[in-house]
Design a protein around this motif. Structure first.
Motif, short mmCIF file in Angstrom:
data_model
loop_
_atom_site.label_atom_id
_atom_site.label_comp_id
_atom_site.label_asym_id
_atom_site.label_seq_id
_atom_site.Cartn_x
_atom_site.Cartn_y
_atom_site.Cartn_z
N PRO A 129 14.63 6.39 -5.37
CA PRO A 129 15.30 5.83 -4.20
C PRO A 129 14.56 6.17 -2.91
O PRO A 129 13.95 7.24 -2.78
CB PRO A 129 16.68 6.49 -4.23
CG PRO A 129 16.90 6.84 -5.67
CD PRO A 129 15.54 7.22 -6.19
N LEU A 130 14.60 5.24 -1.95
CA LEU A 130 13.95 5.44 -0.67
C LEU A 130 14.65 6.54 0.11
O LEU A 130 15.85 6.79 -0.06
CB LEU A 130 13.99 4.14 0.13
CG LEU A 130 13.25 2.95 -0.51
CD1 LEU A 130 13.55 1.68 0.28
CD2 LEU A 130 11.77 3.22 -0.58
N GLN A 153 -1.23 -5.38 2.78
CA GLN A 153 0.22 -5.52 2.74
C GLN A 153 0.96 -4.21 2.54
O GLN A 153 2.17 -4.14 2.74
CB GLN A 153 0.63 -6.50 1.63
CG GLN A 153 0.17 -7.93 1.84
CD GLN A 153 0.80 -8.57 3.05
OE1 GLN A 153 1.99 -8.35 3.33
NE2 GLN A 153 0.02 -9.35 3.78
N LEU A 154 0.25 -3.16 2.16
CA LEU A 154 0.93 -1.91 1.80
C LEU A 154 1.67 -1.28 2.96
O LEU A 154 2.65 -0.55 2.76
CB LEU A 154 -0.09 -0.91 1.23
CG LEU A 154 -0.67 -1.27 -0.13
CD1 LEU A 154 -1.67 -0.21 -0.58
CD2 LEU A 154 0.43 -1.43 -1.17
N ILE A 155 1.26 -1.58 4.19
CA ILE A 155 1.91 -0.98 5.35
C ILE A 155 3.37 -1.41 5.46
O ILE A 155 4.19 -0.72 6.06
CB ILE A 155 1.13 -1.32 6.64
CG1 ILE A 155 1.63 -0.46 7.80
CG2 ILE A 155 1.25 -2.80 6.97
CD1 ILE A 155 0.78 -0.58 9.05
N ARG A 156 3.71 -2.57 4.88
CA ARG A 156 5.10 -3.05 4.98
C ARG A 156 5.76 -3.19 3.61
O ARG A 156 6.71 -3.95 3.46
CB ARG A 156 5.15 -4.39 5.71
CG ARG A 156 4.41 -5.54 5.02
CD ARG A 156 4.65 -6.84 5.75
NE ARG A 156 4.01 -7.98 5.09
CZ ARG A 156 4.15 -9.24 5.49
NH1 ARG A 156 4.93 -9.52 6.53
NH2 ARG A 156 3.53 -10.23 4.86
N ALA A 157 5.27 -2.46 2.63
CA ALA A 157 5.79 -2.63 1.27
C ALA A 157 6.35 -1.33 0.71
O ALA A 157 5.71 -0.28 0.75
CB ALA A 157 4.67 -3.14 0.35
N ASP A 158 7.56 -1.41 0.17
CA ASP A 158 8.10 -0.36 -0.69
C ASP A 158 7.88 -0.73 -2.16
O ASP A 158 7.98 0.12 -3.03
CB ASP A 158 9.61 -0.19 -0.45
CG ASP A 158 9.92 0.23 0.97
OD1 ASP A 158 9.29 1.19 1.45
OD2 ASP A 158 10.77 -0.42 1.60
N PRO A 195 4.95 1.36 -5.74
CA PRO A 195 5.11 0.70 -7.05
C PRO A 195 4.65 -0.76 -7.00
O PRO A 195 4.86 -1.45 -5.99
CB PRO A 195 6.61 0.79 -7.31
CG PRO A 195 7.11 1.87 -6.42
CD PRO A 195 6.24 1.85 -5.21
N LEU A 196 4.02 -1.19 -8.08
CA LEU A 196 3.59 -2.58 -8.22
C LEU A 196 3.99 -3.09 -9.59
O LEU A 196 3.74 -2.43 -10.60
CB LEU A 196 2.08 -2.71 -8.01
CG LEU A 196 1.51 -4.15 -8.10
CD1 LEU A 196 0.38 -4.34 -7.11
CD2 LEU A 196 1.06 -4.51 -9.51
#
Length: 440
Positions: free
Chosen positions: A30-31, A270-275, A332-333
Protein backbone atom coordinates in the motif's frame (compact mmCIF):
# COMPACT_ATOMS: atom_id res chain seq x y z
CA UNK A 1 9.96 -8.35 -6.10
CA UNK A 2 9.95 -12.13 -6.62
CA UNK A 3 12.84 -14.11 -5.22
CA UNK A 4 15.91 -14.67 -7.39
CA UNK A 5 15.23 -18.40 -7.42
CA UNK A 6 11.69 -17.85 -8.63
CA UNK A 7 12.89 -15.51 -11.38
CA UNK A 8 15.47 -18.01 -12.54
CA UNK A 9 12.83 -20.62 -13.25
CA UNK A 10 10.12 -18.22 -14.43
CA UNK A 11 10.72 -18.66 -18.15
CA UNK A 12 10.28 -22.44 -17.97
CA UNK A 13 7.65 -22.69 -15.26
CA UNK A 14 3.99 -22.70 -16.32
CA UNK A 15 2.42 -20.48 -13.70
CA UNK A 16 -1.15 -20.92 -12.53
CA UNK A 17 -3.45 -17.91 -12.34
CA UNK A 18 -3.41 -18.24 -8.55
CA UNK A 19 0.39 -18.34 -8.33
CA UNK A 20 0.83 -15.28 -10.53
CA UNK A 21 -1.78 -13.30 -8.60
CA UNK A 22 -0.32 -14.28 -5.23
CA UNK A 23 3.14 -13.20 -6.40
CA UNK A 24 1.75 -9.79 -7.38
CA UNK A 25 -0.23 -9.23 -4.20
CA UNK A 26 2.57 -10.32 -1.86
CA UNK A 27 4.91 -7.89 -3.63
CA UNK A 28 2.77 -4.77 -4.06
CA UNK A 29 2.57 -2.67 -0.89
CA UNK A 30 0.00 0.00 0.00
CA UNK A 31 1.06 3.57 -0.73
CA UNK A 32 2.24 5.76 2.13
CA UNK A 33 -0.50 7.92 3.69
CA UNK A 34 -0.69 11.62 2.88
CA UNK A 35 -2.82 14.56 4.00
CA UNK A 36 -5.30 15.65 1.35
CA UNK A 37 -7.96 18.30 0.95
CA UNK A 38 -11.44 16.81 1.26
CA UNK A 39 -12.40 16.76 -2.40
CA UNK A 40 -9.00 15.36 -3.37
CA UNK A 41 -9.58 12.52 -0.89
CA UNK A 42 -12.72 11.19 -2.59
CA UNK A 43 -12.37 7.46 -3.21
CA UNK A 44 -9.40 7.18 -0.86
CA UNK A 45 -9.09 5.04 2.26
CA UNK A 46 -8.96 6.73 5.64
CA UNK A 47 -5.90 5.68 7.66
CA UNK A 48 -6.92 6.99 11.08
CA UNK A 49 -10.04 7.33 13.18
CA UNK A 50 -11.69 10.76 12.99
CA UNK A 51 -13.09 12.12 16.26
CA UNK A 52 -15.86 14.70 16.34
CA UNK A 53 -14.48 18.01 17.68
CA UNK A 54 -17.87 19.74 17.90
CA UNK A 55 -21.35 18.29 18.34
CA UNK A 56 -23.77 18.13 15.43
CA UNK A 57 -25.91 20.07 15.51
CA UNK A 58 -23.80 22.43 17.66
CA UNK A 59 -26.91 23.99 19.23
CA UNK A 60 -30.62 23.30 19.67
CA UNK A 61 -32.31 24.39 16.43
CA UNK A 62 -35.65 24.35 14.68
CA UNK A 63 -36.56 21.60 12.24
CA UNK A 64 -39.43 23.69 10.82
CA UNK A 65 -40.33 27.19 9.74
CA UNK A 66 -42.69 28.40 12.44
CA UNK A 67 -42.75 30.03 15.86
CA UNK A 68 -40.67 29.35 18.95
CA UNK A 69 -42.98 29.26 21.97
CA UNK A 70 -43.32 28.28 25.60
CA UNK A 71 -45.33 25.08 26.12
CA UNK A 72 -47.66 26.55 28.73
CA UNK A 73 -48.68 29.36 26.38
CA UNK A 74 -50.09 26.99 23.74
CA UNK A 75 -51.57 24.34 26.03
CA UNK A 76 -55.17 23.66 25.00
CA UNK A 77 -54.96 25.78 21.86
CA UNK A 78 -57.48 24.87 19.15
CA UNK A 79 -59.05 26.18 15.97
CA UNK A 80 -61.96 27.57 18.00
CA UNK A 81 -59.85 28.92 20.82
CA UNK A 82 -56.38 29.70 19.50
CA UNK A 83 -53.58 30.98 21.68
CA UNK A 84 -52.71 34.57 20.81
CA UNK A 85 -49.04 35.34 21.29
CA UNK A 86 -47.04 38.51 20.85
CA UNK A 87 -44.28 38.14 18.26
CA UNK A 88 -41.10 39.60 19.74
CA UNK A 89 -38.80 39.15 16.75
CA UNK A 90 -37.35 36.89 14.12
CA UNK A 91 -34.69 34.18 14.42
CA UNK A 92 -32.85 33.25 11.22
CA UNK A 93 -30.19 30.61 10.60
CA UNK A 94 -26.77 32.02 11.37
CA UNK A 95 -28.16 34.82 13.53
CA UNK A 96 -25.85 35.62 16.43
CA UNK A 97 -28.34 37.22 18.80
CA UNK A 98 -31.86 35.96 19.48
CA UNK A 99 -34.79 37.61 21.23
CA UNK A 100 -35.83 36.22 24.61
CA UNK A 101 -39.22 34.51 24.56
CA UNK A 102 -41.15 35.29 27.72
CA UNK A 103 -44.66 34.35 28.87
CA UNK A 104 -47.26 35.05 26.20
CA UNK A 105 -44.62 35.63 23.56
CA UNK A 106 -43.32 33.89 20.43
CA UNK A 107 -40.43 34.38 18.02
CA UNK A 108 -40.74 33.75 14.30
CA UNK A 109 -38.09 31.10 13.51
CA UNK A 110 -36.62 29.61 10.37
CA UNK A 111 -35.50 26.02 9.76
CA UNK A 112 -32.03 25.50 11.20
CA UNK A 113 -32.10 28.62 13.33
CA UNK A 114 -31.09 28.38 17.01
CA UNK A 115 -33.90 27.91 19.53
CA UNK A 116 -34.05 31.31 21.29
CA UNK A 117 -33.72 31.58 25.06
CA UNK A 118 -36.95 31.05 26.92
CA UNK A 119 -38.56 29.00 24.14
CA UNK A 120 -39.33 25.31 24.73
CA UNK A 121 -40.84 24.14 21.44
CA UNK A 122 -41.55 25.16 17.86
CA UNK A 123 -45.01 25.22 16.32
CA UNK A 124 -44.97 24.88 12.52
CA UNK A 125 -46.28 27.85 10.60
CA UNK A 126 -49.07 25.56 9.32
CA UNK A 127 -50.44 25.42 12.90
CA UNK A 128 -50.86 29.19 12.95
CA UNK A 129 -52.42 32.03 11.02
CA UNK A 130 -48.95 33.02 9.87
CA UNK A 131 -48.85 36.06 12.13
CA UNK A 132 -51.78 37.80 10.43
CA UNK A 133 -53.70 38.44 13.66
CA UNK A 134 -53.78 42.06 14.78
CA UNK A 135 -55.04 41.71 18.31
CA UNK A 136 -57.22 39.74 20.68
CA UNK A 137 -60.83 39.22 19.66
CA UNK A 138 -63.83 37.61 21.32
CA UNK A 139 -63.24 33.96 22.20
CA UNK A 140 -59.40 34.19 21.97
CA UNK A 141 -57.08 33.78 24.93
CA UNK A 142 -55.02 36.98 24.87
CA UNK A 143 -51.75 37.33 26.77
CA UNK A 144 -49.77 40.26 28.05
CA UNK A 145 -49.42 43.48 26.15
CA UNK A 146 -46.78 43.69 23.44
CA UNK A 147 -43.38 44.83 24.66
CA UNK A 148 -41.28 47.44 22.90
CA UNK A 149 -39.95 46.07 19.56
CA UNK A 150 -42.79 43.54 19.17
CA UNK A 151 -43.95 42.85 15.63
CA UNK A 152 -47.61 41.92 15.93
CA UNK A 153 -49.34 38.78 17.05
CA UNK A 154 -49.69 35.17 15.94
CA UNK A 155 -52.64 32.85 16.50
CA UNK A 156 -51.64 29.27 17.33
CA UNK A 157 -54.27 26.61 16.70
CA UNK A 158 -52.63 23.52 18.21
CA UNK A 159 -50.71 22.73 21.40
CA UNK A 160 -47.08 21.58 21.32
CA UNK A 161 -45.15 19.31 23.64
CA UNK A 162 -41.78 20.25 25.07
CA UNK A 163 -38.98 19.99 22.45
CA UNK A 164 -41.48 19.56 19.61
CA UNK A 165 -39.79 20.24 16.25
CA UNK A 166 -36.48 20.95 17.95
CA UNK A 167 -33.28 19.27 16.85
CA UNK A 168 -31.28 18.75 20.01
CA UNK A 169 -27.64 19.71 20.25
CA UNK A 170 -25.54 16.60 19.56
CA UNK A 171 -28.52 14.56 18.30
CA UNK A 172 -26.50 13.65 15.18
CA UNK A 173 -23.06 13.14 16.72
CA UNK A 174 -21.59 14.38 19.98
CA UNK A 175 -18.20 15.93 20.57
CA UNK A 176 -15.75 13.11 21.29
CA UNK A 177 -17.67 10.52 19.26
CA UNK A 178 -15.88 8.62 16.50
CA UNK A 179 -17.20 10.04 13.25
CA UNK A 180 -15.37 7.67 10.89
CA UNK A 181 -13.01 4.78 11.53
CA UNK A 182 -9.76 3.91 9.81
CA UNK A 183 -10.33 1.86 6.67
CA UNK A 184 -13.41 3.81 5.59
CA UNK A 185 -13.60 4.59 1.87
CA UNK A 186 -14.43 8.27 1.50
CA UNK A 187 -17.49 8.77 -0.68
CA UNK A 188 -19.71 11.85 -0.91
CA UNK A 189 -21.58 11.25 2.40
CA UNK A 190 -18.34 10.72 4.32
CA UNK A 191 -16.79 13.85 2.83
CA UNK A 192 -19.93 15.74 3.76
CA UNK A 193 -19.64 14.55 7.36
CA UNK A 194 -15.99 15.57 7.54
CA UNK A 195 -16.87 19.04 6.29
CA UNK A 196 -19.77 19.26 8.75
CA UNK A 197 -17.46 18.65 11.72
CA UNK A 198 -14.96 21.19 10.46
CA UNK A 199 -12.30 18.98 8.90
CA UNK A 200 -10.75 20.58 5.83
CA UNK A 201 -8.11 17.90 5.30
CA UNK A 202 -7.86 14.21 6.08
CA UNK A 203 -5.09 11.59 6.19
CA UNK A 204 -5.59 8.86 3.60
CA UNK A 205 -3.83 6.44 1.32
CA UNK A 206 -3.90 8.27 -2.02
CA UNK A 207 -5.41 7.01 -5.23
CA UNK A 208 -2.83 5.04 -7.17
CA UNK A 209 -1.31 6.77 -10.22
CA UNK A 210 -1.30 4.30 -13.10
CA UNK A 211 0.53 4.89 -16.37
CA UNK A 212 -0.81 2.85 -19.30
CA UNK A 213 1.00 2.50 -22.60
CA UNK A 214 0.55 0.23 -25.58
CA UNK A 215 3.24 -0.96 -27.98
CA UNK A 216 3.17 -1.65 -31.69
CA UNK A 217 4.22 0.16 -34.86
CA UNK A 218 0.85 -0.80 -36.36
CA UNK A 219 -1.14 1.25 -33.83
CA UNK A 220 -2.84 4.48 -34.89
CA UNK A 221 -4.70 6.94 -32.68
CA UNK A 222 -8.49 7.24 -33.10
CA UNK A 223 -9.57 9.99 -35.55
CA UNK A 224 -6.46 9.42 -37.65
CA UNK A 225 -6.58 7.75 -41.06
CA UNK A 226 -5.63 4.08 -41.18
CA UNK A 227 -2.85 3.04 -43.50
CA UNK A 228 -2.20 -0.41 -44.88
CA UNK A 229 -1.72 -2.96 -42.09
CA UNK A 230 -2.62 -0.48 -39.36
CA UNK A 231 -5.22 -0.71 -36.56
CA UNK A 232 -6.54 1.72 -34.00
CA UNK A 233 -5.05 1.66 -30.52
CA UNK A 234 -7.94 0.54 -28.32
CA UNK A 235 -6.06 -1.17 -25.49
CA UNK A 236 -4.63 1.95 -23.90
CA UNK A 237 -8.07 3.57 -23.84
CA UNK A 238 -9.76 0.49 -22.38
CA UNK A 239 -7.12 -0.03 -19.71
CA UNK A 240 -7.02 3.65 -18.72
CA UNK A 241 -10.77 3.53 -18.25
CA UNK A 242 -10.45 0.27 -16.30
CA UNK A 243 -7.82 1.83 -14.02
CA UNK A 244 -10.14 4.74 -13.28
CA UNK A 245 -12.96 2.30 -12.63
CA UNK A 246 -10.71 0.58 -10.09
CA UNK A 247 -10.24 3.92 -8.29
CA UNK A 248 -6.91 5.01 -9.74
CA UNK A 249 -5.73 8.17 -11.43
CA UNK A 250 -4.72 6.97 -14.89
CA UNK A 251 -2.42 8.47 -17.47
CA UNK A 252 -2.55 7.25 -21.04
CA UNK A 253 0.64 7.37 -23.09
CA UNK A 254 0.41 7.30 -26.87
CA UNK A 255 1.33 4.03 -28.56
CA UNK A 256 5.06 3.35 -28.70
CA UNK A 257 6.60 1.96 -31.88
CA UNK A 258 8.40 -1.39 -31.94
CA UNK A 259 11.73 -0.06 -30.76
CA UNK A 260 13.22 -1.24 -27.46
CA UNK A 261 15.25 1.90 -26.72
CA UNK A 262 12.30 4.18 -27.43
CA UNK A 263 10.09 2.10 -25.16
CA UNK A 264 12.66 2.02 -22.38
CA UNK A 265 13.12 5.81 -22.56
CA UNK A 266 9.36 6.40 -22.63
CA UNK A 267 8.80 4.29 -19.53
CA UNK A 268 11.66 5.96 -17.68
CA UNK A 269 10.15 9.39 -18.47
CA UNK A 270 6.82 8.27 -17.01
CA UNK A 271 8.14 6.97 -13.69
CA UNK A 272 7.96 10.39 -12.06
CA UNK A 273 4.14 10.17 -12.10
CA UNK A 274 3.65 6.42 -11.71
CA UNK A 275 2.84 4.21 -8.75
CA UNK A 276 2.21 1.41 -11.25
CA UNK A 277 3.08 0.98 -14.93
CA UNK A 278 0.94 -1.16 -17.25
CA UNK A 279 2.08 -2.08 -20.75
CA UNK A 280 0.13 -3.98 -23.35
CA UNK A 281 1.61 -5.88 -26.26
CA UNK A 282 5.05 -7.27 -27.00
CA UNK A 283 5.24 -9.99 -24.34
CA UNK A 284 4.96 -13.25 -26.32
CA UNK A 285 7.55 -15.03 -28.45
CA UNK A 286 7.45 -12.99 -31.66
CA UNK A 287 10.40 -11.30 -33.28
CA UNK A 288 9.08 -7.83 -32.35
CA UNK A 289 8.24 -8.37 -28.70
CA UNK A 290 9.85 -5.11 -27.66
CA UNK A 291 8.59 -5.07 -24.07
CA UNK A 292 10.56 -8.22 -23.32
CA UNK A 293 13.58 -6.87 -25.15
CA UNK A 294 13.43 -3.51 -23.39
CA UNK A 295 12.74 -4.71 -19.86
CA UNK A 296 14.02 -8.26 -19.40
CA UNK A 297 17.48 -7.09 -18.34
CA UNK A 298 16.43 -4.09 -16.27
CA UNK A 299 17.54 -4.49 -12.66
CA UNK A 300 19.58 -7.65 -13.19
CA UNK A 301 22.47 -6.04 -11.35
CA UNK A 302 20.28 -4.49 -8.67
CA UNK A 303 20.95 -6.11 -5.32
CA UNK A 304 17.44 -5.14 -4.19
CA UNK A 305 15.99 -7.45 -6.81
CA UNK A 306 14.52 -5.20 -9.51
CA UNK A 307 13.66 -6.28 -13.03
CA UNK A 308 10.73 -7.68 -14.96
CA UNK A 309 10.09 -11.39 -15.41
CA UNK A 310 8.10 -12.71 -18.35
CA UNK A 311 5.98 -15.78 -17.73
CA UNK A 312 3.61 -18.27 -19.29
CA UNK A 313 0.36 -18.75 -17.44
CA UNK A 314 -2.01 -21.71 -17.58
CA UNK A 315 -4.93 -19.54 -18.69
CA UNK A 316 -6.84 -18.55 -21.80
CA UNK A 317 -6.84 -15.81 -22.90
CA UNK A 318 -3.70 -14.19 -21.49
CA UNK A 319 -1.00 -16.86 -21.47
CA UNK A 320 1.99 -14.46 -21.80
CA UNK A 321 2.41 -12.11 -18.84
CA UNK A 322 5.14 -9.99 -17.32
CA UNK A 323 5.62 -8.71 -13.78
CA UNK A 324 8.36 -6.95 -11.88
CA UNK A 325 9.68 -3.56 -10.87
CA UNK A 326 11.62 -0.83 -12.64
CA UNK A 327 13.43 2.39 -11.79
CA UNK A 328 15.09 3.66 -8.62
CA UNK A 329 11.88 3.38 -6.58
CA UNK A 330 11.14 -0.16 -7.80
CA UNK A 331 7.85 0.91 -9.36
CA UNK A 332 5.69 -2.16 -10.06
CA UNK A 333 5.15 -2.98 -13.73
CA UNK A 334 2.65 -5.41 -15.21
CA UNK A 335 3.13 -6.32 -18.86
CA UNK A 336 -0.04 -7.61 -20.49
CA UNK A 337 -0.57 -9.30 -23.85
CA UNK A 338 -1.65 -7.20 -26.81
CA UNK A 339 -4.87 -8.86 -27.97
CA UNK A 340 -7.75 -6.71 -26.70
CA UNK A 341 -9.62 -9.43 -24.82
CA UNK A 342 -6.41 -10.87 -23.39
CA UNK A 343 -5.28 -7.48 -22.10
CA UNK A 344 -8.65 -6.62 -20.56
CA UNK A 345 -9.14 -10.00 -18.88
CA UNK A 346 -5.57 -9.81 -17.58
CA UNK A 347 -6.27 -6.34 -16.21
CA UNK A 348 -9.33 -7.51 -14.31
CA UNK A 349 -7.55 -10.53 -12.86
CA UNK A 350 -4.17 -8.99 -12.01
CA UNK A 351 -3.94 -5.21 -12.42
CA UNK A 352 -7.18 -4.25 -10.70
CA UNK A 353 -6.24 -6.15 -7.50
CA UNK A 354 -2.78 -4.53 -7.60
CA UNK A 355 -4.29 -1.04 -7.89
CA UNK A 356 -6.68 -1.60 -5.02
CA UNK A 357 -3.89 -3.07 -2.89
CA UNK A 358 -1.81 0.06 -3.50
CA UNK A 359 -4.76 2.13 -2.28
CA UNK A 360 -5.12 0.08 0.89
CA UNK A 361 -8.56 -1.24 0.03
CA UNK A 362 -9.69 -4.46 1.70
CA UNK A 363 -11.88 -5.65 -1.17
CA UNK A 364 -9.42 -5.91 -4.06
CA UNK A 365 -11.18 -8.47 -6.28
CA UNK A 366 -14.25 -8.33 -8.45
CA UNK A 367 -17.17 -10.14 -6.80
CA UNK A 368 -17.82 -13.72 -7.88
CA UNK A 369 -20.96 -15.85 -7.85
CA UNK A 370 -22.30 -19.07 -9.30
CA UNK A 371 -24.84 -19.16 -12.11
CA UNK A 372 -26.51 -21.67 -14.37
CA UNK A 373 -24.97 -21.87 -17.83
CA UNK A 374 -27.53 -20.98 -20.49
CA UNK A 375 -26.13 -22.02 -23.87
CA UNK A 376 -27.14 -23.84 -27.04
CA UNK A 377 -24.22 -26.25 -26.77
CA UNK A 378 -21.44 -27.29 -24.42
CA UNK A 379 -18.53 -24.96 -23.82
CA UNK A 380 -15.13 -26.41 -24.63
CA UNK A 381 -11.87 -25.48 -22.94
CA UNK A 382 -8.24 -26.57 -23.44
CA UNK A 383 -6.95 -29.07 -20.90
CA UNK A 384 -4.74 -27.58 -18.21
CA UNK A 385 -5.87 -24.00 -18.84
CA UNK A 386 -8.23 -21.88 -16.77
CA UNK A 387 -10.46 -20.28 -19.35
CA UNK A 388 -12.30 -16.99 -18.98
CA UNK A 389 -15.19 -16.60 -21.41
CA UNK A 390 -17.24 -13.45 -21.79
CA UNK A 391 -20.89 -13.57 -20.80
CA UNK A 392 -23.97 -11.75 -19.56
CA UNK A 393 -25.32 -12.66 -16.14
CA UNK A 394 -28.84 -12.02 -14.87
CA UNK A 395 -31.44 -13.80 -12.73
CA UNK A 396 -29.07 -16.61 -11.78
CA UNK A 397 -28.18 -17.47 -15.39
CA UNK A 398 -25.13 -16.65 -17.46
CA UNK A 399 -25.03 -16.67 -21.27
CA UNK A 400 -21.82 -16.70 -23.35
CA UNK A 401 -21.21 -13.67 -25.56
CA UNK A 402 -19.12 -14.16 -28.69
CA UNK A 403 -16.48 -16.84 -29.03
CA UNK A 404 -13.22 -17.65 -27.29
CA UNK A 405 -11.05 -15.59 -29.66
CA UNK A 406 -8.85 -13.06 -27.88
CA UNK A 407 -9.47 -10.44 -30.61
CA UNK A 408 -13.26 -10.28 -30.24
CA UNK A 409 -13.54 -6.84 -28.67
CA UNK A 410 -17.14 -6.27 -29.87
CA UNK A 411 -18.32 -9.26 -27.83
CA UNK A 412 -16.38 -7.95 -24.83
CA UNK A 413 -18.26 -4.66 -25.04
CA UNK A 414 -21.56 -6.50 -24.51
CA UNK A 415 -20.36 -8.66 -21.60
CA UNK A 416 -20.81 -7.95 -17.91
CA UNK A 417 -19.25 -11.14 -16.57
CA UNK A 418 -16.48 -13.68 -17.09
CA UNK A 419 -17.40 -17.36 -17.13
CA UNK A 420 -14.66 -19.37 -15.42
CA UNK A 421 -13.87 -22.86 -16.71
CA UNK A 422 -11.38 -24.61 -14.36
CA UNK A 423 -8.11 -26.13 -15.57
CA UNK A 424 -9.36 -29.72 -15.22
CA UNK A 425 -12.57 -29.19 -17.19
CA UNK A 426 -12.51 -29.49 -20.97
CA UNK A 427 -16.27 -29.24 -21.43
CA UNK A 428 -19.17 -27.59 -19.60
CA UNK A 429 -22.70 -28.66 -20.48
CA UNK A 430 -25.68 -26.30 -20.63
CA UNK A 431 -27.47 -26.21 -17.26
CA UNK A 432 -24.27 -26.72 -15.29
CA UNK A 433 -23.37 -24.44 -12.38
CA UNK A 434 -20.35 -22.28 -13.24
CA UNK A 435 -18.27 -19.70 -11.43
CA UNK A 436 -18.81 -16.16 -12.70
CA UNK A 437 -16.71 -13.04 -12.17
CA UNK A 438 -19.00 -9.99 -12.18
CA UNK A 439 -17.51 -7.04 -14.03
CA UNK A 440 -19.73 -4.35 -12.63
Amino acid sequence: MSSAATRATGQDHLWSVTEHLEDILTTVRPLEPIELQLLDAQGCVLVEDVTVPVSLPPFDNSSMDGYAVRVADVAGASEEYPAVLTVVGDVAAGQAEQPHVGPGQAARIMTGAPLPPGAEAVVPVEWTDGGLGEGPVSGMRAHSAAPEGASGQVHVHRPAEARAHVRAKGSDVKAGDRALEAGTILGPPQIGLLAAIGRGTVRVRPRARVVVLSTGSELVQPDEALGSGQIYDSNSFALCAAARDAGAISYRVGAVADDAETLRATIEDQLIRADLVVTTGGVSVGAYDVVKEALSSVGDEDEAGGGVEFRKLAMQPGKPQGFGSIGPDHTPLLALPGNPVSSYVSFELFVRPAIRTLMGLKDVHRPTTTATLSADKALTSPAGRRQFLRGTCADGEVKPVGGAGSHLIAALAHADALIVVPEDDTSVEPGAEVEVVLLG
